[in-house]
Design a protein around this motif. Structure first.
Motif, PDB file in Angstrom:
ATOM      1  N   ASN A  50       7.903   9.614  -8.032  1.00 12.61           N
ATOM      2  CA  ASN A  50       7.237  10.225  -6.875  1.00 12.61           C
ATOM      3  C   ASN A  50       5.863   9.599  -6.641  1.00 12.61           C
ATOM      4  OD1 ASN A  50       9.362  11.974  -6.390  1.00 12.61           O
ATOM      5  ND2 ASN A  50       8.455  13.673  -7.535  1.00 12.61           N
ATOM      6  N   LEU A  51       5.146   9.356  -7.722  1.00  9.97           N
ATOM      7  CA  LEU A  51       3.807   8.769  -7.601  1.00  9.97           C
ATOM      8  C   LEU A  51       3.879   7.323  -7.108  1.00  9.97           C
ATOM      9  CD1 LEU A  51       2.061  10.142 -10.835  1.00  9.97           C
ATOM     10  CD2 LEU A  51       1.501  10.728  -8.472  1.00  9.97           C
ATOM     11  N   THR A  52       4.773   6.541  -7.675  1.00  5.42           N
ATOM     12  CA  THR A  52       4.875   5.137  -7.253  1.00  5.42           C
ATOM     13  C   THR A  52       5.355   5.032  -5.810  1.00  5.42           C
ATOM     14  OG1 THR A  52       7.093   4.988  -8.246  1.00  5.42           O
ATOM     15  CG2 THR A  52       5.226   4.268  -9.593  1.00  5.42           C
ATOM     16  N   ASN A  53       6.249   5.927  -5.415  1.00  2.89           N
ATOM     17  CA  ASN A  53       6.711   5.937  -4.017  1.00  2.89           C
ATOM     18  C   ASN A  53       5.583   6.297  -3.056  1.00  2.89           C
ATOM     19  OD1 ASN A  53       9.331   5.235  -4.696  1.00  2.89           O
ATOM     20  ND2 ASN A  53      10.048   7.356  -4.808  1.00  2.89           N
ATOM     21  N   ALA A  54       4.573   7.013  -3.575  1.00  2.00           N
ATOM     22  CA  ALA A  54       3.417   7.387  -2.753  1.00  2.00           C
ATOM     23  C   ALA A  54       2.333   6.310  -2.762  1.00  2.00           C
ATOM     24  CB  ALA A  54       2.835   8.710  -3.230  1.00  2.00           C
ATOM     25  N   GLY A  55       2.607   5.211  -3.473  1.00  3.33           N
ATOM     26  CA  GLY A  55       1.648   4.106  -3.471  1.00  3.33           C
ATOM     27  C   GLY A  55       0.789   3.971  -4.708  1.00  3.33           C
ATOM     28  N   ILE A  56       1.049   4.802  -5.733  1.00  8.43           N
ATOM     29  CA  ILE A  56       0.292   4.723  -6.977  1.00  8.43           C
ATOM     30  C   ILE A  56       0.831   3.566  -7.827  1.00  8.43           C
ATOM     31  CG2 ILE A  56      -0.342   5.959  -9.084  1.00  8.43           C
ATOM     32  CD1 ILE A  56      -1.541   7.091  -6.467  1.00  8.43           C
ATOM     33  N   LEU A  57      -0.067   2.827  -8.464  1.00  9.76           N
ATOM     34  CA  LEU A  57       0.350   1.746  -9.352  1.00  9.76           C
ATOM     35  C   LEU A  57       1.190   2.309 -10.496  1.00  9.76           C
ATOM     36  CD1 LEU A  57      -2.974  -0.310  -9.586  1.00  9.76           C
ATOM     37  CD2 LEU A  57      -0.951  -0.812  -8.193  1.00  9.76           C
ATOM     38  N   GLU A  58       2.269   1.597 -10.832  1.00  6.33           N
ATOM     39  CA  GLU A  58       3.210   2.130 -11.825  1.00  6.33           C
ATOM     40  C   GLU A  58       2.559   2.388 -13.174  1.00  6.33           C
ATOM     41  OE1 GLU A  58       7.704   1.290 -13.569  1.00  6.33           O
ATOM     42  OE2 GLU A  58       6.576  -0.353 -12.662  1.00  6.33           O
ATOM     43  N   ASN A  59       1.703   1.465 -13.629  1.00  3.05           N
ATOM     44  CA  ASN A  59       1.078   1.673 -14.938  1.00  3.05           C
ATOM     45  C   ASN A  59       0.179   2.907 -14.946  1.00  3.05           C
ATOM     46  OD1 ASN A  59      -0.841   0.153 -13.267  1.00  3.05           O
ATOM     47  ND2 ASN A  59      -2.106   0.004 -15.124  1.00  3.05           N
ATOM     48  N   GLU A  60      -0.475   3.165 -13.817  1.00  2.00           N
ATOM     49  CA  GLU A  60      -1.321   4.367 -13.722  1.00  2.00           C
ATOM     50  C   GLU A  60      -0.464   5.627 -13.689  1.00  2.00           C
ATOM     51  OE1 GLU A  60      -4.363   4.427 -10.799  1.00  2.00           O
ATOM     52  OE2 GLU A  60      -5.076   2.401 -11.222  1.00  2.00           O
ATOM     53  N   ALA A  61       0.646   5.559 -12.960  1.00  2.00           N
ATOM     54  CA  ALA A  61       1.551   6.707 -12.875  1.00  2.00           C
ATOM     55  C   ALA A  61       2.084   7.066 -14.261  1.00  2.00           C
ATOM     56  CB  ALA A  61       2.704   6.401 -11.923  1.00  2.00           C
ATOM     57  N   ILE A  62       2.419   6.056 -15.060  1.00  2.00           N
ATOM     58  CA  ILE A  62       2.946   6.286 -16.408  1.00  2.00           C
ATOM     59  C   ILE A  62       1.881   6.909 -17.308  1.00  2.00           C
ATOM     60  CG2 ILE A  62       3.777   5.133 -18.500  1.00  2.00           C
ATOM     61  CD1 ILE A  62       5.167   3.106 -16.633  1.00  2.00           C
ATOM     62  N   ILE A  63       0.664   6.375 -17.260  1.00  2.00           N
ATOM     63  CA  ILE A  63      -0.431   6.923 -18.073  1.00  2.00           C
ATOM     64  C   ILE A  63      -0.704   8.375 -17.700  1.00  2.00           C
ATOM     65  CG2 ILE A  63      -2.924   6.760 -18.519  1.00  2.00           C
ATOM     66  CD1 ILE A  63      -2.631   3.709 -18.157  1.00  2.00           C
ATOM     67  N   PHE A  64      -0.740   8.636 -16.392  1.00  2.00           N
ATOM     68  CA  PHE A  64      -1.035   9.985 -15.899  1.00  2.00           C
ATOM     69  C   PHE A  64       0.051  10.970 -16.331  1.00  2.00           C
ATOM     70  CE2 PHE A  64      -1.104  13.215 -12.457  1.00  2.00           C
ATOM     71  CZ  PHE A  64      -2.417  13.624 -12.567  1.00  2.00           C
ATOM     72  N   GLU A  65       1.307  10.580 -16.137  1.00  2.00           N
ATOM     73  CA  GLU A  65       2.412  11.489 -16.480  1.00  2.00           C
ATOM     74  C   GLU A  65       2.540  11.673 -17.985  1.00  2.00           C
ATOM     75  OE1 GLU A  65       5.384  14.239 -15.968  1.00  2.00           O
ATOM     76  OE2 GLU A  65       3.983  13.413 -14.493  1.00  2.00           O
ATOM     77  N   ASP A  66       2.229  10.642 -18.758  1.00  2.00           N
ATOM     78  CA  ASP A  66       2.287  10.762 -20.218  1.00  2.00           C
ATOM     79  C   ASP A  66       1.349  11.856 -20.720  1.00  2.00           C
ATOM     80  OD1 ASP A  66       4.224   8.858 -20.547  1.00  2.00           O
ATOM     81  OD2 ASP A  66       2.875   7.277 -21.274  1.00  2.00           O
ATOM     82  N   LEU A  67       0.162  11.954 -20.113  1.00  2.00           N
ATOM     83  CA  LEU A  67      -0.770  13.012 -20.524  1.00  2.00           C
ATOM     84  C   LEU A  67      -0.205  14.380 -20.183  1.00  2.00           C
ATOM     85  CD1 LEU A  67      -3.437  14.103 -21.590  1.00  2.00           C
ATOM     86  CD2 LEU A  67      -4.437  13.713 -19.318  1.00  2.00           C
ATOM     87  N   ILE A  68       0.343  14.521 -18.977  1.00  2.00           N
ATOM     88  CA  ILE A  68       0.913  15.811 -18.578  1.00  2.00           C
ATOM     89  C   ILE A  68       2.064  16.200 -19.499  1.00  2.00           C
ATOM     90  CG2 ILE A  68       2.195  16.992 -16.747  1.00  2.00           C
ATOM     91  CD1 ILE A  68       0.446  15.477 -14.731  1.00  2.00           C
ATOM     92  N   GLN A  69       2.911  15.228 -19.850  1.00  2.00           N
ATOM     93  CA  GLN A  69       4.015  15.516 -20.772  1.00  2.00           C
ATOM     94  C   GLN A  69       3.495  15.969 -22.133  1.00  2.00           C
ATOM     95  OE1 GLN A  69       7.379  15.539 -20.270  1.00  2.00           O
ATOM     96  NE2 GLN A  69       7.071  15.125 -18.094  1.00  2.00           N
ATOM     97  N   LYS A  70       2.441  15.315 -22.607  1.00  2.00           N
ATOM     98  CA  LYS A  70       1.845  15.688 -23.895  1.00  2.00           C
ATOM     99  C   LYS A  70       1.281  17.105 -23.840  1.00  2.00           C
ATOM    100  CE  LYS A  70      -1.851  14.357 -27.103  1.00  2.00           C
ATOM    101  NZ  LYS A  70      -2.963  13.398 -27.353  1.00  2.00           N
ATOM    102  N   LEU A  71       0.581  17.427 -22.753  1.00  2.00           N
ATOM    103  CA  LEU A  71      -0.002  18.761 -22.622  1.00  2.00           C
ATOM    104  C   LEU A  71       1.087  19.820 -22.461  1.00  2.00           C
ATOM    105  CD1 LEU A  71      -3.049  17.984 -20.278  1.00  2.00           C
ATOM    106  CD2 LEU A  71      -3.074  18.413 -22.746  1.00  2.00           C
ATOM    107  N   ASN A  72       2.181  19.463 -21.768  1.00  2.00           N
ATOM    108  CA  ASN A  72       3.295  20.394 -21.611  1.00  2.00           C
ATOM    109  C   ASN A  72       3.881  20.769 -22.966  1.00  2.00           C
ATOM    110  OD1 ASN A  72       3.606  21.185 -18.952  1.00  2.00           O
ATOM    111  ND2 ASN A  72       4.949  19.498 -18.395  1.00  2.00           N
ATOM    112  N   ARG A  73       4.137  19.761 -23.787  1.00  2.00           N
ATOM    113  CA  ARG A  73       4.765  20.009 -25.084  1.00  2.00           C
ATOM    114  C   ARG A  73       3.832  20.766 -26.033  1.00  2.00           C
ATOM    115  NH1 ARG A  73       9.472  17.053 -25.904  1.00  2.00           N
ATOM    116  NH2 ARG A  73       9.949  15.581 -24.217  1.00  2.00           N
ATOM    117  N   SER A  74       2.536  20.570 -25.874  1.00  2.00           N
ATOM    118  CA  SER A  74       1.584  21.228 -26.772  1.00  2.00           C
ATOM    119  C   SER A  74       1.511  22.740 -26.538  1.00  2.00           C
ATOM    120  CB  SER A  74       0.196  20.609 -26.614  1.00  2.00           C
ATOM    121  OG  SER A  74      -0.387  20.954 -25.356  1.00  2.00           O
ATOM    122  N   LYS A  75       2.016  23.199 -25.404  1.00  2.00           N
ATOM    123  CA  LYS A  75       1.938  24.632 -25.087  1.00  2.00           C
ATOM    124  C   LYS A  75       2.737  25.497 -26.056  1.00  2.00           C
ATOM    125  CE  LYS A  75       1.381  23.524 -20.209  1.00  2.00           C
ATOM    126  NZ  LYS A  75       2.117  23.246 -18.977  1.00  2.00           N
TER     127      LYS A  75
END
Length: 299
Positions: free
Chosen positions: A238-263
């Motif tokens: 979704n982020l890359t389709n909106a024009g976000i650089l793929e490497n940035e999208a991966i870094i951003f989503e990786d943090l969210i995934q980490k925070l999700n699992r930590s809950k």
């Protein structure tokens, strides 16, 4: 689908209930979302239990006050609502996105009133970490600057309802377009109410402080808890389709995934469930998974 308006003392809240018997399941919606989005889930659950859906201050027909819409105030208002409705037994709260933050705050403040908690791609307590990361990712910061989101909410809140209809013209999602015409009309009315955007602005503006307030309440919970996390591959796409650089999208989503699992660490009975094939709106894209998670807590 007829709701009722309940005066809880601090404000008046719009409430809708399903079911006649069984434990109470409370739905805490995401920021800017109505309880109509949960109609299918609530209807199915009502075969086994009671479901209470409500709109926070400024949402739907609920009254908007001048008080800041923090997760603490929202949790305290929910407690007043439960008391007003004479719901004294422990409840299960299901919170999506920012609603998950509010649900967690309620759980921390009133642990004795809780039988279980389901977080549906909930906003993390550590929202400040996401904001800090955004500032290091140029394409995300440029595309989605936080200040622009806040200003958009405030600008919409200054419009009249007919101006929102013509200028903003809110659109229903593909999943919402599958609802009945009556529910679609309710959602359209919900999305054109200026109070909604005023409430969103206040919730958004206070979200980081709300998270930090919850962090201070660090006692381990002793209730069953399901943490439903989104499919990261979908969100990256979704982020890359909106024009976000793929490497940035991966870094951003990786943090969210980490925070999700930590809950899951919030409770000694926490369980993480990765919902493949669903993005942020898991309740719309995979309602079956949400229903299953809630029903397991009812057993």
């Amino acid at each position: 689908m007829n709701s009722k308006l309940i005066d809880i003392g601090t404000t008046k809240l719009e409430v809708y209930t399903y079911g006649k018997k069984g434990p109470v399941v409370v739905i805490e919606t995401g920021m800017g979302s109505s309880f109509y989005d949960w109609n299918i889930i609530a209807s199915k659950l009502s075969e086994k239990t009671r479901v209470l859906m409500y709109h926070r201050e400024g949402y739907g027909n609920s009254q908007l006050t001048q008080e800041p819409c923090t997760s603490k105030r929202i949790a305290e208002n929910l407690n007043l609502l439960l008391e007003k409705e004479k719901i004294n037994e422990p409840i299960i709260i299901v919170g999506h996105s920012f609603g998950g933050l509010c649900a967690l705050h309620f759980t921390k403040l009133y642990p004795a009133k809780m039988a279980g908690l389901v977080l549906v791609d909930s906003s993390p307590v550590e929202i400040y970490k996401i904001e800090e990361l955004k500032r290091t990712l140029p394409s995300i910061q440029s595309k989605y600057p936080t200040i622009n989101t806040l200003l958009r909410f405030k600008n919409y809140g200054d419009l009249k309802q007919h101006e929102i209809v013509t200028q903003v013209n809110p659109k229903l999602s593909p999943k919402q377009l599958e609802f009945t015409d009556k529910i679609q009309d309710k959602i359209k009315e919900f999305l054109t109410n200026p109070n909604l955007y005023r409430a969103e602005a206040s919730e958004f503006e206070n979200m980081i402080d709300s998270g930090k307030e919850i962090e201070k309440l660090n006692e381990l919970l002793n209730i069953p808890m399901k943490v439903l996390g989104r499919d990261g591959e979908i969100e990256i796409a979704n982020l890359t389709n909106a024009g976000i650089l793929e490497n940035e999208a991966i870094i951003f989503e990786d943090l969210i995934q980490k925070l999700n699992r930590s809950k899951t660490a919030y409770s000694d009975k926490g369980e993480f469930i990765l919902v493949k094939g669903a993005g942020h709106n898991i309740h719309l894209e995979r309602p079956d998974i949400v229903i299953k998670a809630i029903e397991e807590l009812l057993e």
